[in-house]
Enzyme design. Sequence first.
Site: not given
Ligand code: APR
Length: 271
Positions: A124, A139
């Site tokens: 982003d 990514h």
């Molecule tokens: N503060 C801290 N943690 C948070 C908050 C917040 N305000 N809101 C959500 N979370 C946590 C959630 O509990 C979760 O563990 O952020 C995490 C988001 O996890 P994912 O949605 O799986 O995102 P991410 O780990 O970045 O995914 C990795 O997966 O689909 C692919 O390419 C995509 O880069 C991405 C990769």
Amino acid sequence: MAINKFLFHAGRKFRILVSVMIEYPKEFIKMLKKANSVAVLTGAGISAESGVPTFRGKDGIWKNFSAEELATVDAFMNNPERVWEWYLWRRQVMSGVSPNPGHKALAEMEKLFDDFTLITQNVDGLHRQAGSNSILELHGNISLNKCLECSRPFAGEISLERGELPKCECGGKIRPDVVWFGEMLPRDIINKAFMASERAELFFSIGTSALVHPAASLPVTARQSGAYLVEVNLDPTPLSGFADLAIHGKAGEILPGIVKLINELRDEPKK
Ligand code: APR
């Protein structure tokens, strides 16, 4: 938190002492004071408070959309218009958001350590907008385009209304410059991320479910190489039990507090 509010009026030194002794373990405080080399891995959770949806969890993107149909080379080959429609929608969502206090705290943190690397899985661009400079985008970046065949960047506009999607000089289709499932990460970027993780004395894993590799291997590598590993996440993850310190809460609330604490520790008179 109540203690902090009360102590806000009780004079600076006392406040430092209490935040040091009550809120965080001594080992973490020691690392905040002495670490020269710090690496941070962020995931979708850090941008959640800006209004960017995360991928997993209750309202996660992959609950409502299929990764196989939208985020793979096969999906793009089969139906580029559909994939572009989704990415243009996501671009629109992201164009309306701004960095939150979590992004801003990391931009501040960068200035406090000699060797600081911010590794992000997010596409982003909010870390850069917040003022971070030392960023490794594992990514890619959703605002950029490249050729599917030769990877040459493409700066032109993408519009589905015009009927035909733009092509590269080489004739290849233009795609978003992000890493899709099944694709390799850019070699130089992932190499730099592993090197930063290996030399880190302090490593933060922030707002990531720690499920997607190779990014999820970085905190593990860091700890195995001797780093003190801190996780900041709303919920427990597979990394929580492995981390030296797991802090559960919102990144936008916890990170500004950590940066404030680092500044306070630096202001403390040397004994
Ligand atoms: N503060 C801290 N943690 C948070 C908050 C917040 N305000 N809101 C959500 N979370 C946590 C959630 O509990 C979760 O563990 O952020 C995490 C988001 O996890 P994912 O949605 O799986 O995102 P991410 O780990 O970045 O995914 C990795 O997966 O689909 C692919 O390419 C995509 O880069 C991405 C990769």
